[in-house]
Design a protein around this motif. Sequence first.
Motif, PDB file in Angstrom:
ATOM      1  N   PHE A   1      25.508  47.970  87.123  1.00  0.00           N
ATOM      2  CA  PHE A   1      26.563  48.571  86.320  1.00  0.00           C
ATOM      3  C   PHE A   1      25.971  49.116  85.031  1.00  0.00           C
ATOM      4  CE2 PHE A   1      28.727  45.193  88.731  1.00  0.00           C
ATOM      5  CZ  PHE A   1      29.679  45.960  89.388  1.00  0.00           C
ATOM      6  N   LYS A   2      26.364  50.332  84.638  1.00  0.00           N
ATOM      7  CA  LYS A   2      25.933  50.935  83.387  1.00  0.00           C
ATOM      8  C   LYS A   2      26.703  50.290  82.235  1.00  0.00           C
ATOM      9  CE  LYS A   2      27.229  55.099  84.691  1.00  0.00           C
ATOM     10  NZ  LYS A   2      27.450  56.559  84.763  1.00  0.00           N
ATOM     11  N   VAL A   3      25.996  49.883  81.199  1.00  0.00           N
ATOM     12  CA  VAL A   3      26.626  49.357  79.984  1.00  0.00           C
ATOM     13  C   VAL A   3      25.886  49.899  78.772  1.00  0.00           C
ATOM     14  CG1 VAL A   3      27.454  47.225  81.086  1.00  0.00           C
ATOM     15  CG2 VAL A   3      25.244  47.222  79.939  1.00  0.00           C
ATOM     16  N   ARG A   4      26.558  49.937  77.646  1.00  0.00           N
ATOM     17  CA  ARG A   4      25.926  50.433  76.414  1.00  0.00           C
ATOM     18  C   ARG A   4      25.139  49.334  75.706  1.00  0.00           C
ATOM     19  NH1 ARG A   4      26.799  55.452  75.887  1.00  0.00           N
ATOM     20  NH2 ARG A   4      28.697  56.401  76.620  1.00  0.00           N
ATOM     21  N   ASP A   5      25.602  48.083  75.811  1.00  0.00           N
ATOM     22  CA  ASP A   5      24.971  46.978  75.084  1.00  0.00           C
ATOM     23  C   ASP A   5      24.836  45.773  76.014  1.00  0.00           C
ATOM     24  OD1 ASP A   5      24.321  44.827  73.393  1.00  0.00           O
ATOM     25  OD2 ASP A   5      25.515  45.626  71.740  1.00  0.00           O
ATOM     26  N   VAL A   6      23.660  45.611  76.595  1.00  0.00           N
ATOM     27  CA  VAL A   6      23.424  44.531  77.560  1.00  0.00           C
ATOM     28  C   VAL A   6      23.628  43.164  76.900  1.00  0.00           C
ATOM     29  CG1 VAL A   6      21.701  43.419  79.043  1.00  0.00           C
ATOM     30  CG2 VAL A   6      21.915  45.909  79.032  1.00  0.00           C
ATOM     31  N   ALA A   7      23.124  42.982  75.686  1.00  0.00           N
ATOM     32  CA  ALA A   7      23.249  41.684  75.011  1.00  0.00           C
ATOM     33  C   ALA A   7      24.714  41.324  74.778  1.00  0.00           C
ATOM     34  CB  ALA A   7      22.480  41.699  73.696  1.00  0.00           C
ATOM     35  N   LYS A   8      25.506  42.285  74.358  1.00  0.00           N
ATOM     36  CA  LYS A   8      26.934  42.049  74.116  1.00  0.00           C
ATOM     37  C   LYS A   8      27.646  41.665  75.410  1.00  0.00           C
ATOM     38  CE  LYS A   8      31.106  44.491  72.654  1.00  0.00           C
ATOM     39  NZ  LYS A   8      31.652  45.782  72.218  1.00  0.00           N
ATOM     40  N   GLU A   9      27.366  42.395  76.492  1.00  0.00           N
ATOM     41  CA  GLU A   9      28.020  42.110  77.771  1.00  0.00           C
ATOM     42  C   GLU A   9      27.530  40.793  78.364  1.00  0.00           C
ATOM     43  OE1 GLU A   9      30.683  43.640  78.790  1.00  0.00           O
ATOM     44  OE2 GLU A   9      30.490  44.932  77.050  1.00  0.00           O
ATOM     45  N   LYS A  10      26.256  40.469  78.149  1.00  0.00           N
ATOM     46  CA  LYS A  10      25.724  39.174  78.593  1.00  0.00           C
ATOM     47  C   LYS A  10      26.479  38.054  77.897  1.00  0.00           C
ATOM     48  CE  LYS A  10      21.333  36.543  78.762  1.00  0.00           C
ATOM     49  NZ  LYS A  10      21.731  35.258  78.244  1.00  0.00           N
ATOM     50  N   ALA A  11      26.653  38.159  76.592  1.00  0.00           N
ATOM     51  CA  ALA A  11      27.377  37.138  75.826  1.00  0.00           C
ATOM     52  C   ALA A  11      28.828  37.034  76.293  1.00  0.00           C
ATOM     53  CB  ALA A  11      27.314  37.458  74.339  1.00  0.00           C
ATOM     54  N   ARG A  12      29.455  38.172  76.583  1.00  0.00           N
ATOM     55  CA  ARG A  12      30.844  38.159  77.057  1.00  0.00           C
ATOM     56  C   ARG A  12      30.951  37.439  78.398  1.00  0.00           C
ATOM     57  NH1 ARG A  12      34.188  40.636  80.318  1.00  0.00           N
ATOM     58  NH2 ARG A  12      32.649  42.100  81.114  1.00  0.00           N
ATOM     59  N   LEU A  13      30.034  37.740  79.312  1.00  0.00           N
ATOM     60  CA  LEU A  13      30.045  37.074  80.618  1.00  0.00           C
ATOM     61  C   LEU A  13      29.818  35.574  80.456  1.00  0.00           C
ATOM     62  CD1 LEU A  13      28.038  39.604  82.801  1.00  0.00           C
ATOM     63  CD2 LEU A  13      30.483  39.080  82.984  1.00  0.00           C
ATOM     64  N   GLU A  14      28.852  35.200  79.628  1.00  0.00           N
ATOM     65  CA  GLU A  14      28.562  33.778  79.418  1.00  0.00           C
ATOM     66  C   GLU A  14      29.745  33.052  78.789  1.00  0.00           C
ATOM     67  OE1 GLU A  14      23.709  33.857  79.131  1.00  0.00           O
ATOM     68  OE2 GLU A  14      24.861  34.238  77.296  1.00  0.00           O
ATOM     69  N   SER A  15      30.523  33.736  77.938  1.00  0.00           N
ATOM     70  CA  SER A  15      31.710  33.108  77.352  1.00  0.00           C
ATOM     71  C   SER A  15      32.775  32.835  78.411  1.00  0.00           C
ATOM     72  CB  SER A  15      32.298  33.991  76.238  1.00  0.00           C
ATOM     73  OG  SER A  15      33.002  35.097  76.773  1.00  0.00           O
ATOM     74  N   MET A  16      32.650  33.514  79.563  1.00  0.00           N
ATOM     75  CA  MET A  16      33.562  33.303  80.691  1.00  0.00           C
ATOM     76  C   MET A  16      32.926  32.400  81.746  1.00  0.00           C
ATOM     77  SD  MET A  16      35.029  37.169  80.889  1.00  0.00           S
ATOM     78  CE  MET A  16      36.627  36.841  81.616  1.00  0.00           C
ATOM     79  N   GLU A  17      31.848  31.707  81.330  1.00  0.00           N
ATOM     80  CA  GLU A  17      31.137  30.744  82.169  1.00  0.00           C
ATOM     81  C   GLU A  17      30.444  31.365  83.377  1.00  0.00           C
ATOM     82  OE1 GLU A  17      33.506  27.255  82.894  1.00  0.00           O
ATOM     83  OE2 GLU A  17      33.991  27.059  80.770  1.00  0.00           O
ATOM     84  N   VAL A  18      30.010  32.621  83.228  1.00  0.00           N
ATOM     85  CA  VAL A  18      29.203  33.271  84.248  1.00  0.00           C
ATOM     86  C   VAL A  18      27.743  33.064  83.859  1.00  0.00           C
ATOM     87  CG1 VAL A  18      28.572  35.484  85.309  1.00  0.00           C
ATOM     88  CG2 VAL A  18      30.969  35.018  84.712  1.00  0.00           C
ATOM     89  N   GLU A  19      26.950  32.574  84.798  1.00  0.00           N
ATOM     90  CA  GLU A  19      25.526  32.358  84.541  1.00  0.00           C
ATOM     91  C   GLU A  19      24.799  33.696  84.598  1.00  0.00           C
ATOM     92  OE1 GLU A  19      21.856  30.047  86.654  1.00  0.00           O
ATOM     93  OE2 GLU A  19      23.812  29.042  86.654  1.00  0.00           O
ATOM     94  N   VAL A  20      24.102  34.033  83.511  1.00  0.00           N
ATOM     95  CA  VAL A  20      23.415  35.321  83.396  1.00  0.00           C
ATOM     96  C   VAL A  20      21.946  35.057  83.076  1.00  0.00           C
ATOM     97  CG1 VAL A  20      23.390  37.565  82.241  1.00  0.00           C
ATOM     98  CG2 VAL A  20      25.559  36.328  82.489  1.00  0.00           C
ATOM     99  N   GLU A  21      21.056  35.800  83.739  1.00  0.00           N
ATOM    100  CA  GLU A  21      19.623  35.666  83.479  1.00  0.00           C
ATOM    101  C   GLU A  21      19.281  36.197  82.091  1.00  0.00           C
ATOM    102  OE1 GLU A  21      17.381  37.647  86.525  1.00  0.00           O
ATOM    103  OE2 GLU A  21      18.236  36.405  88.128  1.00  0.00           O
ATOM    104  N   GLU A  22      18.078  35.899  81.648  1.00  0.00           N
ATOM    105  CA  GLU A  22      17.592  36.421  80.376  1.00  0.00           C
ATOM    106  C   GLU A  22      17.485  37.946  80.471  1.00  0.00           C
ATOM    107  OE1 GLU A  22      17.161  34.772  77.480  1.00  0.00           O
ATOM    108  OE2 GLU A  22      18.073  33.145  78.646  1.00  0.00           O
ATOM    109  N   ILE A  23      17.646  38.601  79.343  1.00  0.00           N
ATOM    110  CA  ILE A  23      17.518  40.058  79.289  1.00  0.00           C
ATOM    111  C   ILE A  23      16.041  40.429  79.388  1.00  0.00           C
ATOM    112  CG2 ILE A  23      17.839  42.100  77.833  1.00  0.00           C
ATOM    113  CD1 ILE A  23      20.337  40.696  76.690  1.00  0.00           C
ATOM    114  N   ARG A  24      15.777  41.413  80.219  1.00  0.00           N
ATOM    115  CA  ARG A  24      14.416  41.921  80.388  1.00  0.00           C
ATOM    116  C   ARG A  24      14.389  43.406  80.053  1.00  0.00           C
ATOM    117  NH1 ARG A  24      13.323  40.177  86.408  1.00  0.00           N
ATOM    118  NH2 ARG A  24      15.577  40.176  86.528  1.00  0.00           N
ATOM    119  N   THR A  25      13.205  43.968  80.002  1.00  0.00           N
ATOM    120  CA  THR A  25      13.034  45.393  79.730  1.00  0.00           C
ATOM    121  C   THR A  25      12.392  46.047  80.939  1.00  0.00           C
ATOM    122  OG1 THR A  25      12.781  44.961  77.368  1.00  0.00           O
ATOM    123  CG2 THR A  25      11.985  47.084  78.179  1.00  0.00           C
TER     124      THR A  25
END
Length: 133
Positions: A84-108
């Motif tokens: 999925f295309k997103v503008r801010d990976v860190a922001k969306e990662k935090a949003r998913l984690e706040s909903m108890e979705v397990e998300v991997e570390e951000i990579r480049t």
Amino acid sequence: MEGQEMIEGIHHIAMIVSDYELSKAFYLDVLGCTVVDENYRADRNSWKLDLALPDGTQLELFTFPERENRLAGVEPIGLRHLAFKVRDVAKEKARLESMEVEVEEIRTDPYTGNAFTFFKDPDGVPLELYSIE
């Protein structure tokens, strides 16, 4: 045919899910998709849910009484993941984690320099957030 574009984009991506209500809630409430259409197909004992992403791309979720699960930890032949295309990976990662979705570390991405990360839907289908900035 030279000079003519055959493919203009992706219209939809079809996925088979094991738990209709759980997957419906995930794609609506967690990922923010909207319902285009929802149908129960009695002849197949199957649900078909058409969902839309903001860019118009659609996801189709299907249920079937008999299906096979992905093998855990094995890269199967076929669709590897959905990004999925997103503008801010860190922001969306935090949003998913706040909903108890397990998300991997951000990579480049070593080829583009764009940020990305992976998470899974309720059936373990790999999903990716990929920075478009």
